[in-house]
Design a protein around this motif. Structure first.
Motif, PDB file in Angstrom:
ATOM      1  N   PRO A 263       0.812  -1.363  -0.031  1.00 24.60           N
ATOM      2  CA  PRO A 263      -0.004  -0.075   0.100  1.00 24.60           C
ATOM      3  C   PRO A 263       0.842   1.316   0.064  1.00 24.60           C
ATOM      4  O   PRO A 263       0.447   2.244  -0.209  1.00 24.60           O
ATOM      5  CB  PRO A 263      -0.725  -0.161   1.379  1.00 24.60           C
ATOM      6  CG  PRO A 263      -0.706  -1.571   1.751  1.00 24.60           C
ATOM      7  CD  PRO A 263       0.549  -2.146   1.176  1.00 24.60           C
ATOM      8  N   GLU A 264       2.009   1.147   0.545  1.00 24.40           N
ATOM      9  CA  GLU A 264       3.023   2.576   0.351  1.00 24.40           C
ATOM     10  C   GLU A 264       3.702   2.690  -0.882  1.00 24.40           C
ATOM     11  O   GLU A 264       4.191   3.668  -1.186  1.00 24.40           O
ATOM     12  CB  GLU A 264       3.835   2.454   1.544  1.00 24.40           C
ATOM     13  CG  GLU A 264       3.494   2.320   2.998  1.00 24.40           C
ATOM     14  CD  GLU A 264       4.622   2.557   4.048  1.00 24.40           C
ATOM     15  OE1 GLU A 264       5.676   1.753   3.813  1.00 24.40           O
ATOM     16  OE2 GLU A 264       4.503   3.616   4.731  1.00 24.40           O
ATOM     17  N   TRP A 265       3.545   1.690  -1.948  1.00 25.64           N
ATOM     18  CA  TRP A 265       4.089   2.041  -3.147  1.00 25.64           C
ATOM     19  C   TRP A 265       3.140   2.585  -4.308  1.00 25.64           C
ATOM     20  O   TRP A 265       1.923   2.950  -3.711  1.00 25.64           O
ATOM     21  CB  TRP A 265       4.471   0.610  -3.862  1.00 25.64           C
ATOM     22  CG  TRP A 265       5.764   0.001  -3.210  1.00 25.64           C
ATOM     23  CD1 TRP A 265       6.353   0.405  -2.014  1.00 25.64           C
ATOM     24  CD2 TRP A 265       6.230  -1.498  -3.606  1.00 25.64           C
ATOM     25  NE1 TRP A 265       7.143  -0.572  -1.714  1.00 25.64           N
ATOM     26  CE2 TRP A 265       7.054  -1.679  -2.644  1.00 25.64           C
ATOM     27  CE3 TRP A 265       5.923  -2.377  -4.480  1.00 25.64           C
ATOM     28  CZ2 TRP A 265       8.018  -2.745  -2.605  1.00 25.64           C
ATOM     29  CZ3 TRP A 265       6.750  -3.590  -4.343  1.00 25.64           C
ATOM     30  CH2 TRP A 265       7.472  -3.704  -3.470  1.00 25.64           C
ATOM     31  N   GLY A 266       3.451   2.841  -5.408  1.00 25.52           N
ATOM     32  CA  GLY A 266       2.567   3.393  -6.426  1.00 25.52           C
ATOM     33  C   GLY A 266       3.338   4.466  -6.966  1.00 25.52           C
ATOM     34  O   GLY A 266       4.440   4.911  -6.537  1.00 25.52           O
ATOM     35  N   LEU A 267       2.840   5.026  -8.060  1.00 21.99           N
ATOM     36  CA  LEU A 267       3.093   6.281  -9.192  1.00 21.99           C
ATOM     37  C   LEU A 267       3.312   7.676  -8.147  1.00 21.99           C
ATOM     38  O   LEU A 267       2.238   7.948  -7.889  1.00 21.99           O
ATOM     39  CB  LEU A 267       2.574   6.392 -10.436  1.00 21.99           C
ATOM     40  CG  LEU A 267       3.171   5.452 -11.360  1.00 21.99           C
ATOM     41  CD1 LEU A 267       2.839   3.933 -11.071  1.00 21.99           C
ATOM     42  CD2 LEU A 267       2.334   5.772 -12.744  1.00 21.99           C
ATOM     43  N   PRO A 268       4.530   8.196  -8.150  1.00 19.86           N
ATOM     44  CA  PRO A 268       4.455   9.333  -7.277  1.00 19.86           C
ATOM     45  C   PRO A 268       3.991  10.567  -8.114  1.00 19.86           C
ATOM     46  O   PRO A 268       4.114  10.421  -9.563  1.00 19.86           O
ATOM     47  CB  PRO A 268       5.759   9.443  -7.228  1.00 19.86           C
ATOM     48  CG  PRO A 268       6.633   8.638  -8.135  1.00 19.86           C
ATOM     49  CD  PRO A 268       5.968   7.487  -8.310  1.00 19.86           C
ATOM     50  N   ASP A 269       3.559  11.378  -7.435  1.00 18.55           N
ATOM     51  CA  ASP A 269       2.876  12.667  -8.441  1.00 18.55           C
ATOM     52  C   ASP A 269       4.003  13.747  -8.700  1.00 18.55           C
ATOM     53  O   ASP A 269       4.708  14.015  -7.672  1.00 18.55           O
ATOM     54  CB  ASP A 269       1.764  13.137  -7.592  1.00 18.55           C
ATOM     55  CG  ASP A 269       0.835  14.234  -8.372  1.00 18.55           C
ATOM     56  OD1 ASP A 269       1.310  15.371  -8.746  1.00 18.55           O
ATOM     57  OD2 ASP A 269      -0.073  13.896  -8.662  1.00 18.55           O
ATOM     58  N   VAL A 270       4.204  14.133  -9.941  1.00 13.63           N
ATOM     59  CA  VAL A 270       5.016  15.107 -10.099  1.00 13.63           C
ATOM     60  C   VAL A 270       5.005  16.600  -9.231  1.00 13.63           C
ATOM     61  O   VAL A 270       6.161  16.936  -8.897  1.00 13.63           O
ATOM     62  CB  VAL A 270       5.079  15.260 -11.635  1.00 13.63           C
ATOM     63  CG1 VAL A 270       5.946  16.644 -12.116  1.00 13.63           C
ATOM     64  CG2 VAL A 270       5.300  14.170 -12.616  1.00 13.63           C
ATOM     65  N   ASP A 271       3.843  16.777  -9.221  1.00 12.91           N
ATOM     66  CA  ASP A 271       3.846  18.134  -8.311  1.00 12.91           C
ATOM     67  C   ASP A 271       4.178  18.059  -6.743  1.00 12.91           C
ATOM     68  O   ASP A 271       4.766  18.896  -6.219  1.00 12.91           O
ATOM     69  CB  ASP A 271       2.204  18.622  -8.478  1.00 12.91           C
ATOM     70  CG  ASP A 271       2.337  20.072  -7.913  1.00 12.91           C
ATOM     71  OD1 ASP A 271       3.113  21.070  -8.603  1.00 12.91           O
ATOM     72  OD2 ASP A 271       1.261  20.269  -6.981  1.00 12.91           O
TER      73      ASP A 271
END
Length: 205
Positions: free
Chosen positions: A166-174
């Motif tokens: 659950p802590e992984w995933g695509l980071p947000d550029v902003d």
């Protein structure tokens, strides 16, 4: 020697971005840190083309550090140092003893989507300390933009990563841009890459 087909596919494109970023700096001696070096394919590929850069590979996994050593031996590169254990989520003082303002380049390739937010924060805090003025942090991978993930292949990747952890995933550029700014860097460029990936260049101010 471990082999990543993904690393083999993207290494030339990443090298082109690096060459372009370094530009006029290619006449001097530079120092680069790679976070999460993985198999070692990238670092030896870059070293063979950019002999004016001394490379410090790192990984938290011993199996990958062994693979990096094998690539160094096989390619006979002289500018890649012994790989070190480095956890980007730890305070920068624990980053393999690297002093403040000692790096011209920090690379993070296909890593941030496998990190907790705390580790991502650590990467930006550490980079802000260890980069020299006008040095840059280059990250590569798939990203969300203002909370939106496109195309569908990246949506599926984001979903599968979050199911695994659950802590992984695509980071947000902003979000990354704001983290960079709070650590003395600015998002200078966002470069579109094949397979719906991007290179982000964060310059130390």
């Amino acid at each position: 020697m471990l082999l990543s087909p993904l690393a083999e596919r993207n290494q030339d494109g990443l090298l082109s971005v690096l060459r372009e970023q370094l530009g006029k700096k290619s006449h001097g001696e530079l120092f680069a840190l790679e976070l999460g070096s993985g198999t070692g394919q990238h670092v030896v590929h870059f070293a063979q083309d950019l002999p004016f850069v001394t490379w410090q590979p790192s990984d938290i996994t011993e199996e990958f550090r062994d693979s990096i050593r094998s690539y160094i031996v096989a390619t006979k590169v002289k500018t890649v140092l012994e790989p070190v254990h480095l956890d980007g989520g730890e305070p920068w003082e624990k980053w393999a003893g690297l002093p403040k303002s000692s790096c011209d380049i920090i690379l993070s390739i296909n890593m941030l989507q496998y990190c907790s937010f705390g580790t991502i924060e650590g990467v930006f805090k550490g980079s802000g300390q260890i980069l020299r003025k006008d040095g840059f942090l280059m990250t590569y991978g798939p990203y969300a933009i203002n909370g939106i993930v496109v195309p569908s292949s990246n949506e599926e990747l984001d979903r599968s990563l979050r199911e695994k952890n659950p802590e992984w995933g695509l980071p947000d550029v902003d979000v990354l841009r704001q983290l960079a700014f709070s650590n003395g860097m600015r998002l200078e460029r966002m470069i579109e890459m094949p397979e719906s990936n991007k290179c982000l260049i964060f310059r130390k101010i």
